[in-house]
Design an enzyme around this catalytic site. Structure first.
Site, short mmCIF file in Angstrom:
data_model
loop_
_atom_site.label_atom_id
_atom_site.label_comp_id
_atom_site.label_asym_id
_atom_site.label_seq_id
_atom_site.Cartn_x
_atom_site.Cartn_y
_atom_site.Cartn_z
N HIS A 22 28.33 101.01 -13.17
CA HIS A 22 27.82 100.00 -14.10
C HIS A 22 28.68 99.94 -15.37
O HIS A 22 29.18 98.89 -15.75
CB HIS A 22 26.37 100.34 -14.47
CG HIS A 22 25.75 99.37 -15.43
ND1 HIS A 22 24.90 98.37 -15.03
CD2 HIS A 22 25.88 99.22 -16.77
CE1 HIS A 22 24.53 97.65 -16.08
NE2 HIS A 22 25.10 98.16 -17.17
N GLU A 23 28.88 101.10 -15.98
CA GLU A 23 29.66 101.12 -17.22
C GLU A 23 31.12 100.74 -16.95
O GLU A 23 31.77 100.10 -17.77
CB GLU A 23 29.56 102.48 -17.89
CG GLU A 23 28.13 102.91 -18.28
CD GLU A 23 27.36 101.87 -19.07
OE1 GLU A 23 27.99 101.05 -19.77
OE2 GLU A 23 26.11 101.87 -18.98
N HIS A 56 31.54 97.05 -17.19
CA HIS A 56 31.77 96.63 -18.59
C HIS A 56 33.20 96.97 -19.00
O HIS A 56 33.87 96.19 -19.68
CB HIS A 56 30.80 97.36 -19.53
CG HIS A 56 29.38 96.90 -19.43
ND1 HIS A 56 28.99 95.59 -19.61
CD2 HIS A 56 28.22 97.58 -19.17
CE1 HIS A 56 27.67 95.48 -19.47
NE2 HIS A 56 27.18 96.68 -19.21
N GLU A 69 27.08 91.61 -18.73
CA GLU A 69 26.18 92.34 -17.83
C GLU A 69 26.36 91.88 -16.38
O GLU A 69 26.17 92.66 -15.45
CB GLU A 69 24.74 92.15 -18.30
CG GLU A 69 23.72 93.07 -17.67
CD GLU A 69 23.84 94.53 -18.09
OE1 GLU A 69 24.62 94.85 -19.01
OE2 GLU A 69 23.16 95.36 -17.47
ZN ZN Z 1 25.12 97.11 -19.04
#
Ligand code: ZN
Length: 495
Positions: A260-261, A264, A290
């Site tokens: 997830h990170e 980003h 996101e």
């Molecule tokens: Zn996030």
């Protein structure tokens, strides 16, 4: 005045440097700083923030924008210079609308609210938090008064995270999602995921996460991964990306939180060099940002194809999984299961947690729900949306950090990210006909390159709607592909 653009760039670069330097301090605070450094760090961050704000909102920036406007008039809309002048003007006008005293009071009350919330959540003591929430809400109402809005007083709050989006836009999307998701959750079968809980040595998790992240398209020497309590990602240029994760010794959540990170991080890594040290060097909205963390976490990181390549390594690292076959593993990491806590929610139930907060935020702002009745309303809606009983406020209304710091308007971005991720994924699948084979072979380069070239590199040159339109052909946020994806997923678990 040919020098106006250069002078504008010089000033904006200074502001960007100040903000990135503050970012380093903030990263340090959350990753390595000893706890007693908190007070001094708050002063340092406040000072840097104030100087950056003053430099940016200065009258001189307005004069330079005026002088630069004719110089970029004949340039293409999405050229770096025309975009710089257009976007900077919008940011500059917006930031100047909020009086410095109000801004400072909001910062101060956010810090107080956060402090009170940490204790209140621990003790499940809503009454002790209520006055801080009231103060933060009152300040937000004053903040809203600094802006004009047409549809809802919530729109100026939303605009801080989703520029140009109206509350009614979000309502339209959520009106489709809510009943569909509630039905899906009710029909989701029980799936055995017991093997995802057990003993997983944090060191082994770290080695696995680092191996995985090295294959996503982040250039070697441009990123690092550190452990922290609450994972986040920040960056100080497109060649200095800081990822964080949390290694729970009793589960494997770090795999997906790292992905997830990293999503980003890939966004920050892909920003074009020509946009660095300008206001254009970021994502157009939190929702779009996101959408990419969700793409890498879920669309890639929960797909069977991806695990065809990676599951043998995972089993090698964690022998307790050797008796679990690939199908059972993939079913478990894609299961839908209603729960109390947003950050532990799966893909299917997650957006329902968000819709609940989105509705309550508007009702609180417009005083349709009072702070006295808030916990009861929360609990009743959790029952209605997800069918769960909230045992105490620590697992209910007090669970999230956002409201304690006045962060109203933020929550919808998470659900919008889910929805947008599938819209973009549809385009990616058409553009990369061999994507399935590449995922199954662990070759994530083509996907990463395509997203960089077609999305990440644009930075903030286009608005969120313009960015979505450039990719998908329509500016609308369309929940249909997201629902189709979830239905297929829940359906696959049934069969
Ligand atoms: Zn996030």
């Amino acid at each position: 005045m040919a020098g106006a653009l250069e002078e504008l760039r010089r000033r904006l670069a200074e502001v960007s440097d100040l903000s990135r330097a503050a970012g380093v301090l903030a990263w340090d605070q959350r990753v390595t700083m000893p706890p007693l450094g908190t007070e001094a760090r708050a002063e340092q961050l406040a000072t840097l923030g104030r100087i950056a704000h003053e430099r940016f909102t200065d009258d001189e920036v307005g004069r330079l924008l005026e002088a630069a406007a004719p110089l970029v008039e004949s340039l293409p809309y999405d050229s770096d210079d025309a975009s710089l002048v257009r976007v900077t003007r919008r940011d500059w006008e917006k930031e100047r609308r909020v009086p410095a005293e109000l801004q400072e009071e909001m910062t101060l009350e956010a810090a107080r609210g956060h402090h009170a919330w940490v204790r209140a959540r621990r003790d499940s003591d809503y009454a002790s938090f209520r006055p801080y929430l009231e103060k933060n809400l009152e300040l937000k109402r004053r903040y809203v008064e600094c802006f004009e809005w047409s549809d809802s007083p919530y729109t100026p709050l939303l605009d801080d995270y989703e520029p140009g989006m109206l509350t009614t836009d979000v309502r339209d999307v959520f009106a489709v999602l809510r009943p569909a998701l509630t039905d899906l959750v009710a029909s989701a079968p029980q799936v055995d995921a017991s093997f995802l809980h057990g003993e997983f040595a944090p060191d082994d998790q770290r080695v696995f996460a680092e191996r995985l992240l090295a294959t996503l398209g982040l250039e070697e020497g441009s990123w690092r991964l550190d452990p922290t309590a609450h994972p986040f990602c920040t960056s100080f240029s497109n060649r200095d990306v800081r990822l964080t994760t949390h290694y729970h010794p009793d589960n494997l959540d770090s795999v997906w939180s790292s992905l997830h990170e990293a999503g980003h991080g890939l966004y920050a890594h892909g920003i074009a060099d020509s946009l660095l040290r300008t206001p254009l060097g970021g994502a157009p909205s939190l929702g779009l940002n996101e959408s990419q963390s969700r793409t890498w976490e879920n669309l890639v990181g929960r797909s069977r194809l991806f695990w065809e390549h990676w599951y043998p390594s995972l089993q090698q690292t964690f022998p307790s999984l050797r008796g679990v076959d690939l199908d059972a593993f993939v079913r478990a990491v894609n299961r839908a299961e209603p729960g109390l806590i947003r950050i532990e929610a799966d893909e299917t139930t997650y957006s329902l947690h968000i819709i609940l907060r989105f509705e309550l935020e508007q009702e609180l702002l417009e005083e349709k729900v009072s702070l006295d009745e808030l916990p009861d309303v929360w609990n009743a809606r959790m029952k209605e949306f997800l069918g769960v009983d909230v045992p105490d406020d620590g697992h209910g209304v007090l669970q999230d950090v956002h409201w304690s710091g006045g962060g109203f308007g933020y929550f919808p971005t998470y659900a919008l990210g889910n929805v947008i991720s599938l819209q973009i994924w549809g385009v990616v699948r058409q553009a990369l006909p061999d994507l399935d084979g590449q995922l199954a072979a662990g070759d994530l380069g083509p996907l990463s390159d395509w997203l960089r070239d077609n999305l990440y590199s644009l930075g903030r040159k286009l608005t969120p709607k313009e960015t979505i339109e450039r990719l998908t052909g329509s500016p609308d946020i369309d929940p249909a592909p997201y629902l189709e994806y979830l239905r297929a997923k829940v359906g696959a678990a049934v069969s």
